[in-house]
Design a protein around this motif. Structure first.
Motif, mmCIF file in Angstrom:
data_model
loop_
_atom_site.group_PDB
_atom_site.id
_atom_site.type_symbol
_atom_site.label_atom_id
_atom_site.label_comp_id
_atom_site.label_asym_id
_atom_site.label_seq_id
_atom_site.Cartn_x
_atom_site.Cartn_y
_atom_site.Cartn_z
ATOM 1 N N ALA A 1 1.067 -0.809 0.028
ATOM 2 C CA ALA A 1 -0.008 0.155 -0.250
ATOM 3 C C ALA A 1 0.789 1.638 -0.286
ATOM 4 O O ALA A 1 2.113 1.265 0.446
ATOM 5 C CB ALA A 1 -0.915 0.239 1.026
ATOM 6 N N GLU A 2 0.239 2.134 -0.203
ATOM 7 C CA GLU A 2 0.878 3.894 -0.013
ATOM 8 C C GLU A 2 1.024 4.119 1.385
ATOM 9 O O GLU A 2 -0.219 4.241 1.806
ATOM 10 C CB GLU A 2 0.344 4.671 -1.255
ATOM 11 C CG GLU A 2 -0.595 4.166 -2.655
ATOM 12 C CD GLU A 2 -1.547 3.715 -2.155
ATOM 13 O OE1 GLU A 2 -2.106 3.337 -1.218
ATOM 14 O OE2 GLU A 2 -2.204 3.388 -3.551
ATOM 15 N N PHE B 1 -2.166 9.985 10.770
ATOM 16 C CA PHE B 1 -4.022 10.263 9.913
ATOM 17 C C PHE B 1 -3.391 10.353 8.350
ATOM 18 O O PHE B 1 -4.411 10.252 7.336
ATOM 19 C CB PHE B 1 -4.944 10.236 10.477
ATOM 20 C CG PHE B 1 -5.949 9.916 9.435
ATOM 21 C CD1 PHE B 1 -6.561 9.054 9.811
ATOM 22 C CD2 PHE B 1 -6.862 11.260 9.574
ATOM 23 C CE1 PHE B 1 -7.933 8.643 9.233
ATOM 24 C CE2 PHE B 1 -7.868 10.718 8.536
ATOM 25 C CZ PHE B 1 -8.390 9.674 8.945
ATOM 26 N N GLY B 2 -3.505 11.607 8.524
ATOM 27 C CA GLY B 2 -3.213 12.956 6.829
ATOM 28 C C GLY B 2 -2.291 11.816 5.823
ATOM 29 O O GLY B 2 -2.512 12.109 5.097
ATOM 30 N N ARG C 1 -4.998 9.095 -1.260
ATOM 31 C CA ARG C 1 -5.578 10.349 -2.696
ATOM 32 C C ARG C 1 -4.395 10.703 -4.379
ATOM 33 O O ARG C 1 -5.024 10.661 -4.433
ATOM 34 C CB ARG C 1 -6.032 11.789 -1.745
ATOM 35 C CG ARG C 1 -6.812 12.525 -2.847
ATOM 36 C CD ARG C 1 -6.832 14.023 -2.517
ATOM 37 N NE ARG C 1 -7.629 14.721 -3.286
ATOM 38 C CZ ARG C 1 -8.964 15.023 -3.471
ATOM 39 N NH1 ARG C 1 -9.626 14.034 -2.797
ATOM 40 N NH2 ARG C 1 -9.342 15.817 -3.963
ATOM 41 N N TYR C 2 -3.505 10.742 -3.975
ATOM 42 C CA TYR C 2 -2.403 11.386 -4.594
ATOM 43 C C TYR C 2 -1.688 9.990 -4.971
ATOM 44 O O TYR C 2 -0.589 10.011 -6.213
ATOM 45 C CB TYR C 2 -1.444 12.035 -4.147
ATOM 46 C CG TYR C 2 -2.668 13.768 -4.036
ATOM 47 C CD1 TYR C 2 -3.232 14.648 -4.528
ATOM 48 C CD2 TYR C 2 -2.738 13.953 -2.293
ATOM 49 C CE1 TYR C 2 -3.793 14.944 -4.666
ATOM 50 C CE2 TYR C 2 -3.163 14.882 -2.243
ATOM 51 C CZ TYR C 2 -3.820 15.535 -3.137
ATOM 52 O OH TYR C 2 -5.045 16.929 -3.474
ATOM 53 N N GLY C 3 -2.060 8.678 -4.325
ATOM 54 C CA GLY C 3 -1.436 7.598 -4.792
ATOM 55 C C GLY C 3 0.575 7.661 -4.635
ATOM 56 O O GLY C 3 1.621 7.087 -5.387
#
Length: 214
Positions: free
Chosen positions: A148-149, A184-185, A192-194
């Motif tokens: 995952a990212e 979390f951010g 969102r941005y990969g």
């Protein structure tokens, strides 16, 4: 401080249990399977942390609140999954929130047991990623942390904020909130941005140039 760690642990338990249960519902498991996944996702990271830092018997087995919360979350998800699905990408959102809470709670507990800040941050990261690994292994898929990212990196970043704050003797609560917010951010922005770490290259079998391994 013990109360803060307990509250964070219970919140993380509930959120990760929701994540595990939602994965079970999506795979069309029966009620028992959903409850097993909810408990595994909520407890595996904390149990591993407790064993490594010597906090035995582990809280997930010695304190009735942990299994009760995880099983209750699994039952709620099983009964009301259509409503939960209406949330925007619920599994990943719950997973990111659980990752953040467990990362800072695990770090705080490791610090309370006398670990040095760098190792406490590592324990915080382990607490955050352990449940997701157990969930994915039970579902026979590559663990999210390996593909995952910015998953483990986000957990480590949040845990590091708590560890550095402890080393600098800053107040615990602001450090915990800042660490959880950072984790979390980062996770949500990565989704969102990969954003992701570099991946290994594999050579083409027919003379083509190497390409990224997906």
């Amino acid at each position: 401080m013990e109360t803060l760690v307990l509250i964070l642990d219970l919140i993380g338990t509930f959120v990760f249990a929701l994540s595990g249960a939602m994965m079970g519902v999506r795979r069309r498991l029966d009620l028992f399977g959903v409850l097993v996944l909810s408990f595994a996702a909520a407890s595996a990271g904390g149990m591993t942390r407790d064993v490594l830092i010597g906090a035995t018997p582990v809280a997930a087995l010695s304190d009735w609140r942990y299994p009760s919360i995880s099983l209750a979350a699994g039952l709620v998800t099983f009964l009301w999954s259509p409503w939960i699905e209406r949330l925007s990408n619920p599994v990943r959102m719950f997973d990111a929130l659980g990752l953040a809470v467990f990362a800072v709670a695990g770090t705080q507990k490791a610090l309370a047991f006398g670990l040095a800040p760098p190792m406490a941050a590592a324990m915080g990261m382990l607490t955050g990623i352990g449940g997701g690994i157990a969930r994915d292994v039970l579902l026979a898929q590559v663990p999210l942390v390996l593909r995952a990212e910015l998953y483990a990196i986000a957990a480590l970043a949040g845990a590091a904020v708590v560890a550095v704050g402890h080393w600098l003797q800053w107040p615990a609560l602001p450090c915990v909130l800042a660490g959880a917010g950072l984790c979390f951010g980062l996770r949500m922005m990565a989704l969102r941005y990969g954003w992701h770490l570099p991946v290994a290259l594999q050579s083409g079998g027919d003379g083509e140039p190497p390409g990224p391994m997906r």
